[in-house]
Write a protein that holds these residues in place. Structure first.
Motif, PDB file in Angstrom:
ATOM      1  N   ASN A 145      -8.895  24.627  -1.811  1.00 49.63           N
ATOM      2  CA  ASN A 145      -7.531  24.230  -1.451  1.00 49.63           C
ATOM      3  C   ASN A 145      -7.163  24.683  -0.043  1.00 49.63           C
ATOM      4  OD1 ASN A 145      -6.787  22.795  -3.746  1.00 49.63           O
ATOM      5  ND2 ASN A 145      -6.286  24.665  -4.868  1.00 49.63           N
ATOM      6  N   LYS A 149       2.368   1.765  -3.357  1.00 50.20           N
ATOM      7  CA  LYS A 149       1.406   2.386  -4.291  1.00 50.20           C
ATOM      8  C   LYS A 149       1.309   3.878  -4.011  1.00 50.20           C
ATOM      9  CE  LYS A 149      -0.241  -1.329  -6.379  1.00 50.20           C
ATOM     10  NZ  LYS A 149       0.011  -1.622  -7.777  1.00 50.20           N
ATOM     11  N   VAL A 173      -8.261  14.992   5.462  1.00 46.38           N
ATOM     12  CA  VAL A 173      -8.917  13.780   4.951  1.00 46.38           C
ATOM     13  C   VAL A 173      -9.298  12.882   6.122  1.00 46.38           C
ATOM     14  CG1 VAL A 173      -8.671  11.740   3.504  1.00 46.38           C
ATOM     15  CG2 VAL A 173      -7.626  13.890   2.795  1.00 46.38           C
ATOM     16  N   SER A 193      -8.801  22.214   2.307  1.00 44.86           N
ATOM     17  CA  SER A 193      -8.052  20.954   2.262  1.00 44.86           C
ATOM     18  C   SER A 193      -6.666  21.033   2.888  1.00 44.86           C
ATOM     19  CB  SER A 193      -7.891  20.493   0.817  1.00 44.86           C
ATOM     20  OG  SER A 193      -9.032  19.799   0.426  1.00 44.86           O
ATOM     21  N   LYS A 209       0.837  -1.190   0.000  1.00 46.23           N
ATOM     22  CA  LYS A 209       0.000   0.000   0.000  1.00 46.23           C
ATOM     23  C   LYS A 209       0.881   1.253   0.000  1.00 46.23           C
ATOM     24  CE  LYS A 209      -3.700   1.525   3.080  1.00 46.23           C
ATOM     25  NZ  LYS A 209      -4.598   1.075   4.150  1.00 46.23           N
ATOM     26  N   ALA A 250      -8.954   4.638  -0.319  1.00 44.27           N
ATOM     27  CA  ALA A 250      -9.180   4.032   0.996  1.00 44.27           C
ATOM     28  C   ALA A 250      -7.886   3.913   1.797  1.00 44.27           C
ATOM     29  CB  ALA A 250      -9.815   2.660   0.816  1.00 44.27           C
ATOM     30  N   TYR A 251      -6.899   4.715   1.442  1.00 46.05           N
ATOM     31  CA  TYR A 251      -5.564   4.593   2.065  1.00 46.05           C
ATOM     32  C   TYR A 251      -5.600   4.583   3.592  1.00 46.05           C
ATOM     33  CZ  TYR A 251      -0.615   5.447   2.899  1.00 46.05           C
ATOM     34  OH  TYR A 251       0.678   5.349   3.326  1.00 46.05           O
ATOM     35  N   LEU A 252      -6.439   5.439   4.165  1.00 42.05           N
ATOM     36  CA  LEU A 252      -6.437   5.562   5.629  1.00 42.05           C
ATOM     37  C   LEU A 252      -7.273   4.491   6.321  1.00 42.05           C
ATOM     38  CD1 LEU A 252      -6.760   9.415   6.115  1.00 42.05           C
ATOM     39  CD2 LEU A 252      -4.761   7.983   6.523  1.00 42.05           C
ATOM     40  N   ARG A 253      -7.979   3.690   5.546  1.00 38.44           N
ATOM     41  CA  ARG A 253      -8.909   2.764   6.178  1.00 38.44           C
ATOM     42  C   ARG A 253      -8.288   1.382   6.352  1.00 38.44           C
ATOM     43  NH1 ARG A 253     -14.114   3.310   2.501  1.00 38.44           N
ATOM     44  NH2 ARG A 253     -14.897   1.810   4.054  1.00 38.44           N
ATOM     45  N   THR A 274     -12.761   7.305   0.296  1.00 40.91           N
ATOM     46  CA  THR A 274     -12.134   7.838   1.510  1.00 40.91           C
ATOM     47  C   THR A 274     -13.088   7.777   2.694  1.00 40.91           C
ATOM     48  OG1 THR A 274     -12.888  10.109   1.198  1.00 40.91           O
ATOM     49  CG2 THR A 274     -10.777   9.524   0.202  1.00 40.91           C
ATOM     50  N   LEU A 299      -6.372   3.530  -3.395  1.00 45.84           N
ATOM     51  CA  LEU A 299      -5.661   4.630  -2.742  1.00 45.84           C
ATOM     52  C   LEU A 299      -6.634   5.570  -2.045  1.00 45.84           C
ATOM     53  CD1 LEU A 299      -2.794   5.352  -5.238  1.00 45.84           C
ATOM     54  CD2 LEU A 299      -2.542   5.086  -2.772  1.00 45.84           C
ATOM     55  N   HIS A 335     -11.839  15.710  -1.216  1.00 39.78           N
ATOM     56  CA  HIS A 335     -11.772  16.797  -2.179  1.00 39.78           C
ATOM     57  C   HIS A 335     -11.557  16.180  -3.563  1.00 39.78           C
ATOM     58  CE1 HIS A 335      -9.485  20.834  -3.162  1.00 39.78           C
ATOM     59  NE2 HIS A 335     -10.216  20.429  -4.166  1.00 39.78           N
ATOM     60  N   ALA A 359      -1.750  13.511  -1.546  1.00 39.83           N
ATOM     61  CA  ALA A 359      -2.122  14.045  -0.230  1.00 39.83           C
ATOM     62  C   ALA A 359      -3.639  14.024  -0.053  1.00 39.83           C
ATOM     63  CB  ALA A 359      -1.591  15.465  -0.077  1.00 39.83           C
ATOM     64  N   LEU A 360      -4.370  14.211  -1.148  1.00 38.54           N
ATOM     65  CA  LEU A 360      -5.836  14.204  -1.065  1.00 38.54           C
ATOM     66  C   LEU A 360      -6.397  12.824  -0.715  1.00 38.54           C
ATOM     67  CD1 LEU A 360      -6.962  16.453  -4.056  1.00 38.54           C
ATOM     68  CD2 LEU A 360      -7.101  16.939  -1.630  1.00 38.54           C
ATOM     69  N   MET A 361      -5.571  11.806  -0.839  1.00 38.74           N
ATOM     70  CA  MET A 361      -6.011  10.454  -0.465  1.00 38.74           C
ATOM     71  C   MET A 361      -5.781  10.212   1.029  1.00 38.74           C
ATOM     72  SD  MET A 361      -7.061   9.291  -3.333  1.00 38.74           S
ATOM     73  CE  MET A 361      -7.533  10.959  -3.670  1.00 38.74           C
ATOM     74  N   GLY A 362      -5.281  11.230   1.719  1.00 41.75           N
ATOM     75  CA  GLY A 362      -5.005  11.062   3.136  1.00 41.75           C
ATOM     76  C   GLY A 362      -3.588  10.580   3.402  1.00 41.75           C
ATOM     77  N   VAL A 363      -2.742  10.595   2.367  1.00 44.73           N
ATOM     78  CA  VAL A 363      -1.363  10.151   2.541  1.00 44.73           C
ATOM     79  C   VAL A 363      -0.555  11.315   3.106  1.00 44.73           C
ATOM     80  CG1 VAL A 363       0.695   9.304   1.365  1.00 44.73           C
ATOM     81  CG2 VAL A 363      -1.570   8.575   0.590  1.00 44.73           C
ATOM     82  N   ASN A 364       0.220  11.034   4.137  1.00 44.10           N
ATOM     83  CA  ASN A 364       1.116  12.048   4.667  1.00 44.10           C
ATOM     84  C   ASN A 364       2.333  12.115   3.739  1.00 44.10           C
ATOM     85  OD1 ASN A 364       2.936  13.581   6.043  1.00 44.10           O
ATOM     86  ND2 ASN A 364       2.693  12.513   7.996  1.00 44.10           N
ATOM     87  N   THR A 365       2.345  13.086   2.855  1.00 46.03           N
ATOM     88  CA  THR A 365       3.367  13.090   1.805  1.00 46.03           C
ATOM     89  C   THR A 365       4.753  13.408   2.369  1.00 46.03           C
ATOM     90  OG1 THR A 365       2.642  15.325   1.264  1.00 46.03           O
ATOM     91  CG2 THR A 365       1.866  13.562  -0.145  1.00 46.03           C
ATOM     92  N   LYS A 410       0.180  16.264  -4.957  1.00 40.36           N
ATOM     93  CA  LYS A 410      -0.988  16.922  -4.365  1.00 40.36           C
ATOM     94  C   LYS A 410      -2.159  15.934  -4.292  1.00 40.36           C
ATOM     95  CE  LYS A 410      -4.467  20.407  -4.929  1.00 40.36           C
ATOM     96  NZ  LYS A 410      -5.095  21.485  -5.667  1.00 40.36           N
ATOM     97  N   PHE A 416      -3.975  22.851   1.789  1.00 38.28           N
ATOM     98  CA  PHE A 416      -2.830  23.133   0.911  1.00 38.28           C
ATOM     99  C   PHE A 416      -2.382  24.587   1.028  1.00 38.28           C
ATOM    100  CE2 PHE A 416      -4.657  19.441  -1.265  1.00 38.28           C
ATOM    101  CZ  PHE A 416      -3.523  18.653  -1.313  1.00 38.28           C
ATOM    102  N   PRO A 460     -10.480  17.201  -6.879  1.00 36.84           N
ATOM    103  CA  PRO A 460      -9.845  18.447  -7.309  1.00 36.84           C
ATOM    104  C   PRO A 460     -10.185  18.849  -8.731  1.00 36.84           C
ATOM    105  CG  PRO A 460      -8.272  16.666  -7.398  1.00 36.84           C
ATOM    106  CD  PRO A 460      -9.535  16.083  -6.830  1.00 36.84           C
ATOM    107  N   ARG A 464      -3.282  20.288   7.685  1.00 34.73           N
ATOM    108  CA  ARG A 464      -2.436  19.483   6.804  1.00 34.73           C
ATOM    109  C   ARG A 464      -3.342  18.576   5.991  1.00 34.73           C
ATOM    110  NH1 ARG A 464       1.603  16.187  10.179  1.00 34.73           N
ATOM    111  NH2 ARG A 464       0.447  14.434   9.323  1.00 34.73           N
ATOM    112  N   PRO A 465      -3.122  18.483   4.671  1.00 33.32           N
ATOM    113  CA  PRO A 465      -4.074  17.754   3.818  1.00 33.32           C
ATOM    114  C   PRO A 465      -4.435  16.358   4.311  1.00 33.32           C
ATOM    115  CG  PRO A 465      -2.463  18.883   2.475  1.00 33.32           C
ATOM    116  CD  PRO A 465      -2.042  19.093   3.897  1.00 33.32           C
ATOM    117  N   ASP A 466      -3.454  15.582   4.746  1.00 31.58           N
ATOM    118  CA  ASP A 466      -3.795  14.206   5.135  1.00 31.58           C
ATOM    119  C   ASP A 466      -4.646  14.197   6.403  1.00 31.58           C
ATOM    120  OD1 ASP A 466      -1.156  15.057   6.183  1.00 31.58           O
ATOM    121  OD2 ASP A 466      -1.268  13.190   7.297  1.00 31.58           O
TER     122      ASP A 466
END
Ligand SMILES: Nc1ncnc2c1ncn2[C@@H]1O[C@H](COP(=O)(O)OP(=O)(O)OP(=O)(O)O)[C@@H](O)[C@H]1O
Ligand SMILES: [Mg+2]
Lengths: 292, 240
Positions: free
Chosen positions: B45, A168, B73, B48, A165, B100-103, B150, B98, B79, A181-187, A178, B50, B81, B68-70
């Protein structure tokens, strides 16, 4: 024929170490779109870390090796935090990153010259110099070990990037940080991991280079070749970096063996210029429209 | 649910938002309409994470929103975009995953994946295809599907109809209504004022970084100034 096979094995072995270094350039480039020239300095320090772990700390080979890699992992992360993070936070133009990278590279080299000194140092003989006889072939033990460990590291890296994961997310960040980051990933964490991975492999490569040649502050210059290999394969592409490195290592060794070793370095630059003119995106690279 | 008070945002010396206040209630579709450069994307933005506001505050479900964006979320805002920003180098399925990255609830993620595929059957057919090879309309659906993955409660959408053929525009707005009926709240930024006003409950009109009017859509659609500026003609049909 025997001689050719012999050269081929040498070439693959040196090429696989280039690959360890080249993927470090490629990983960072894929996400941040600049060439991290400080990577050479990290590799050089990897060679020193390994050397001192063996000689000063008198550690056995494997712990020394691991210590060196841990050191370069931390060092690469430190370089990112000090040299690049402040620029990232200010959305600085890409040129600033290049300047900062060159600054970090010069700084690392000179810190070593000032503290450790400019002399050449030779690794203690941890791996016996006597080659292994495979039929008519005499293969250096170090060459075999280098090839094997590099292959394991590179396979691990590619599996991590392709199958997990987090991997990916790294690929997503390489496409668009950007959106990632919108997917909740801490970039910020992704960047840290990318530098850490590059740093770890830099340690492996540094120790191997130290063992194969000698250790000196300018050893980082050899890494120019791995940078060329990364460009050759297509900057930003991991399989490209590996392929470019193995090809470059093999071509170099064959040139040295059949023409003259004086042509060896020349050929690397001829390849670089040829690639830049005829196929700037490299063998497997994406089109480099606004990345440089 | 979302409450913004006196928000100011600048790019260097350029002031893009000059004191925005707005509110979105749970279950609503709220639209922000405005011309090019009005500051619509800047607003999304900033929500979110940014962009850093120079003044003002954003409250979400009663507490200050993370910057912070993450983390935004994580707190339940997603968002979609402007320009979609799908991951062209990854497969359709990977794009959705992706989202569902946080789940970590694998089972619920699979259920949501099925829901997204039910909503967008074309994505199901193209599951293994590289997202970059999708058509513009399919990419928009992927961007929406990815946002649904998400599991956010509030969805920010930045010009989802941009660059789509009229028939697809219609589909996109139908999907927005479906998404609301799934229990989501939507803050929709649009240049297609006619369609946006048709789907939303309330609207804000943004001009050069300031909100000039706001109210229920019927009232906004009836406002002569809005009609002249955003609905094109008396009938308003020409924008549809
Ligand atoms: N990165 C930036 N740097 C400087 N100024 C910017 C930047 N992004 C936007 N602006 C300016 O801020 C203002 C608002 O831009 P914004 O993108 O929010 O408009 P918008 O309402 O989304 O327009 P559109 O409908 O064209 O998408 C514009 O004047 C724009 O030029
Ligand atoms: Mg916009």
């Amino acid at each position: 024929m025997i001689q050719f096979l012999q050269q081929l094995i040498n070439g693959l072995s040196i090429g696989s170490v280039y690959a360890l270094m080249a993927v470090g350039y490629s990983l960072v480039y894929s996400i941040m779109s600049f060439s991290n020239f400080a990577h050479g300095g990290v590799i050089m320090l990897g060679a020193y870390f390994g050397f001192f772990a063996l000689t000063l700390l008198k550690l056995p080979f494997i712990p020394a090796f691991i210590l060196a890699c841990a050191g370069t992992t931390l060092l690469a992360i430190l370089v990112e935090r000090i040299a690049y993070k402040p620029l990232r936070e200010r959305n600085a133009p890409f040129l600033y990153f290049i300047i900062s990278a060159m600054g970090a590279s010069i700084l690392l080299e000179n810190i070593v010259i000032a503290t450790i000194g400019p002399t050449f140092r030779t690794y203690p003989p941890v791996i016996p110099r006597t080659p292994i006889q495979l039929g008519a072939l005499a293969v250096g033990r170090l060459d075999l070990i280098m090839f094997f460990i590099s292959a394991v590291c590179l396979t691990g890296l590619i599996l991590f990037i392709e199958k997990t994961k987090m991997g990916k997310a790294i690929q997503a960040a390489a496409y668009n940080i950007k959106a990632c980051a919108l997917m909740g990933v801490n970039t910020d964490k992704i960047i840290l991991i990318v530098f850490g991975l590059g740093g770890f492999l830099a340690g492996v490569a540094g120790v191997f280079f130290g063992m194969k040649y000698t250790v000196y502050p300018q050893i980082g210059n050899i890494t120019t070749k791995s940078f060329i290999a990364a460009v050759f394969g297509g900057l930003g592409s991991l399989p490209g970096a590996v392929l470019g490195s193995v090809l470059l290592g093999t071509i170099e060794t064959l040139v040295a063996g059949y023409l003259s070793s004086q042509f060896r370095d020349l050929i690397a630059f001829v390849i670089l210029i040829g690639v830049l003119i005829f196929r700037p995106s490299g063998i497997m690279g994406k089109t480099t429209v606004d990345k440089a | 649910m979302l409450k913004i008070r006196d928000l100011h945002v600048s790019y260097g010396g350029i002031r893009a938002l000059k004191g925005i206040s707005l509110e979105v209630q749970a279950g609503e579709i709220v639209t922000i309409i405005g011309a090019n450069g009005a500051g619509k994307s800047t607003l999304l933005n900033t929500i979110s994470g940014f962009l850093k506001p120079s003044r003002g505050e954003i409250l979400y479900k009663g507490s200050k929103l993370a910057k912070r964006p993450d983390l935004v979320v994580r707190s339940g805002i997603c968002h979609v975009p402007e320009g979609r920003l799908i991951f062209a180098n990854l497969s359709v399925l990977d794009n959705l995953r992706l989202g569902a990255y946080l789940r970590s609830d694998k089972k619920a993620v699979l259920e949501d994946l099925e829901k997204v595929f039910a909503l967008f059957p074309r994505l199901k057919e193209r599951e293994q295809q590289m997202a970059g090879t999708l058509s513009g309309g399919e990419q928009q659906m992927l961007a929406m599907g990815r946002a649904l993955m998400t599991e956010g409660d509030l969805i920010l959408m930045d010009e989802p109809s941009l660059g789509l053929a009229p028939l697809l525009v219609k589909t996109v707005f139908e999907i927005i209504e479906t998404i609301r009926s799934m229990g989501k709240t939507i803050l929709l930024v649009e240049q297609n004022a006619f369609k946006a006003l048709a789907v939303a409950d309330r609207a804000y009109v943004l001009e050069q970084g300031r909100i000039v009017t706001s109210g229920p859509v019927a009232q906004i659609a009836g406002d002569p100034a809005v009609r002249a500026a955003y609905l094109g003609s008396k009938s308003g049909k020409s924008c549809g």
